[in-house]
Design a protein around this motif. Sequence first.
Motif, PDB file in Angstrom:
ATOM      1  N   LEU A 112       6.612  11.019   2.252  1.00  0.00           N
ATOM      2  CA  LEU A 112       7.138  11.137   3.617  1.00  0.00           C
ATOM      3  C   LEU A 112       6.083  10.746   4.646  1.00  0.00           C
ATOM      4  O   LEU A 112       6.383  10.100   5.653  1.00  0.00           O
ATOM      5  N   LYS A 113       4.859  11.140   4.380  1.00  0.00           N
ATOM      6  CA  LYS A 113       3.761  10.847   5.302  1.00  0.00           C
ATOM      7  C   LYS A 113       3.533   9.336   5.408  1.00  0.00           C
ATOM      8  O   LYS A 113       3.329   8.801   6.512  1.00  0.00           O
ATOM      9  N   GLN A 114       3.607   8.656   4.283  1.00  0.00           N
ATOM     10  CA  GLN A 114       3.431   7.202   4.286  1.00  0.00           C
ATOM     11  C   GLN A 114       4.576   6.501   5.016  1.00  0.00           C
ATOM     12  O   GLN A 114       4.361   5.560   5.777  1.00  0.00           O
ATOM     13  N   GLN A 137      -4.036   3.431   4.233  1.00  0.00           N
ATOM     14  CA  GLN A 137      -4.401   4.546   3.375  1.00  0.00           C
ATOM     15  C   GLN A 137      -5.639   5.283   3.872  1.00  0.00           C
ATOM     16  O   GLN A 137      -5.747   6.508   3.722  1.00  0.00           O
ATOM     17  N   GLU A 138      -6.593   4.563   4.487  1.00  0.00           N
ATOM     18  CA  GLU A 138      -7.790   5.217   5.026  1.00  0.00           C
ATOM     19  C   GLU A 138      -7.421   6.176   6.148  1.00  0.00           C
ATOM     20  O   GLU A 138      -7.959   7.281   6.254  1.00  0.00           O
ATOM     21  N   LEU A 139      -6.470   5.735   6.989  1.00  0.00           N
ATOM     22  CA  LEU A 139      -6.019   6.589   8.087  1.00  0.00           C
ATOM     23  C   LEU A 139      -5.349   7.844   7.537  1.00  0.00           C
ATOM     24  O   LEU A 139      -5.555   8.948   8.041  1.00  0.00           O
ATOM     25  N   ASN A 141       0.794  -1.234   0.000  1.00  0.00           N
ATOM     26  CA  ASN A 141       0.000   0.000   0.000  1.00  0.00           C
ATOM     27  C   ASN A 141       0.828   1.286   0.000  1.00  0.00           C
ATOM     28  O   ASN A 141       0.358   2.325   0.451  1.00  0.00           O
ATOM     29  N   TYR A 142       2.066   1.236  -0.469  1.00  0.00           N
ATOM     30  CA  TYR A 142       2.862   2.461  -0.601  1.00  0.00           C
ATOM     31  C   TYR A 142       2.515   3.059  -1.967  1.00  0.00           C
ATOM     32  O   TYR A 142       3.042   2.656  -2.993  1.00  0.00           O
ATOM     33  N   ILE A 143       1.612   4.019  -1.967  1.00  0.00           N
ATOM     34  CA  ILE A 143       1.047   4.548  -3.208  1.00  0.00           C
ATOM     35  C   ILE A 143       1.714   5.867  -3.595  1.00  0.00           C
ATOM     36  O   ILE A 143       1.740   6.821  -2.808  1.00  0.00           O
TER      37      ILE A 143
END
Length: 654
Positions: free
Chosen positions: A417-419, A431-433, A390-392
Amino acid sequence: MQKIKFYSIDDMATGENLIRIKEIIDGFDENKKDYTINDIIEMYNITKYIDKECYKNYILNWTEEEISKIIITTKKYKMIVGRYINNISNKDLVAQYLAIEDDYYEYRDDFFELLEKYNKYENISENTFSNLLNNHKVHLEYVLKNKNLTNYYGDIIRKKFYENKESAEIILDYYETKHIGSIKNLYFPRKLTAGDKEKIIIKYINSQEPNINYLRLINNIKNREELSITDKTRLASIRRTRIENDKLFSDNSGFEYGAEVGFSNNQQNVVTFKKEKNIFKYSYDIRWIYENTDFSTLLNNFIYLFEYVDKQMRITLISKEEELGVTEKFLGIKSKNEYETGVIFNIKNMLSTLQMMSYYNELAKINIRLENVIEWFFGKYLFEEFGIENYIVKMPSKDSTYYEKCKSILPEIDYILKQFDLLVEDGKIDQELLEVSSKSVLFENVKSFIKDKYIYGNYKSSEFNNLCYYFFSDQCVLHYIEKYKNYNSFYKLLTNENVKVSDYSGYSKRLLNNAIEQEYVFVDLEGYIRIKDKIMIEILYDLYNNEFICYWKYPLKYREKIDKLTECNILLKGGSLFSKQEQDYFNFYLNQRSFNNTLDLRNKYLHGNKMKDDNETTHYNNYMLFLKFIILIIIKINDELCIKAKIEKNREKE
């Protein structure tokens, strides 16, 4: 003979001055009465050395009896100084100041310090003090170092600020200029308001011959309570800077340098380099690149061909103090809030951007978009290599304009960076979070899986500073021996030559004896000077040159030494995806968080600010820059995950 002047306990002249102080005190005549103001101020400076017990830090072979005599004599000095200053009258104040000889001009600020110390200013009329300030040998800084004196004569000093052209430079020097070493506090009169300071600065901008260096400081003033300017004042300074800059370079003078990047299909080596004048020219074998087009290798080219990072995966493009030339370090006026750059920094980043542009275009010729390679790294490689799902990452489309590409790639950098930050925090990417979270992640706040990833020097540690000074500084005289002139540090001298104690004399020998006493070096059985702890000095040398090191890139015995040095508070550990220096590098280009000379590219695109050079060429150049940043982030993420896997593997073996 030059008189004694106290600067600080760390001043390089302290050792020599202490020797002279003893000679002066040994010759003290208690019956002498005809002291001059120069004698009095020298006595005052001598008492500073003794009161601060500077003699304890040097090998002077003073006996307890001699030290006792010196202390007793300095007490007598204080009485003589006090009587003399108290006898200065309203009538002879100016004459006493002018009696300070030009050879001892450094005593002039001591004069005002003594007026404050003995509260003498309370007996001096405003008219007399104003007359003193009118003298060309008085600089306002001398007065401003003394809080009570400054506030007592606040109205007079405020008036002098408006009359004196140099007062704007004093304000800028104190609030904005970066100084080498510590500086003494200045106390501006309470009656001199922030509005007054701006008016003084405006007057300076409009003056006949403003210094362009100070204009540049005004351009980048970081507004705060003590000093702030309006946008109109800033713009006026920017416009005046352009005028003065055009005058300065009207004869086309200046230092030229540059970089060239090319690809060839007929060279023997994968990389060739040559330097012509100050142009750095790199050529790469395009055949090798075309024959190795798997995405992993295409990314590795940024490491092994273009050298965006070194062997420790440290970003090489950052500004380093050691890469600044002597003139860049010490000449000119620089803001304490600026990101300090020099010729080497400019060449490195010019070169790296040209590498990106050329490489991007060469890959396009064989229908490979670097954007697709980047998406492959996050979407496929991270899953196959590390099991990360899920690293999009969605890169800009091929057909969008470069302005549109810039607008869309910057939020993607933030999201990358956020991921990663969430991955470190939770061990997975939800990803929902992320969709419900409005929190942005700053470069300095991106977490790391590795607690003690980076090692920094503790500049508050006297031991760290002493070791760096003795072994690596070109200001330490130990590196200079007549028969070995080609070394700029004691460390390089000792690692390349066999040096004996007899090669030194005078102050150099005393400094060497101090290094031996501190057990930094020792003398072997053959009489040669050797480094006591080679591993420690190798670690510090890496730190001195690169400003940070990567803990896990060192073998075990080096890491054990680093652990001991951190326990002693000589070194400091830190854990984040990027080192402090790497964070500064990104912040310099992208935002205004840390520096006042930032390019602020992120905010200019995302907040819709009008850019000065708003054209497709500018946006193309910036897009290449942003691609470079993503590549650097990829390298740092991959290295982080590789270190994490290695640590976990070692733990399993244990």
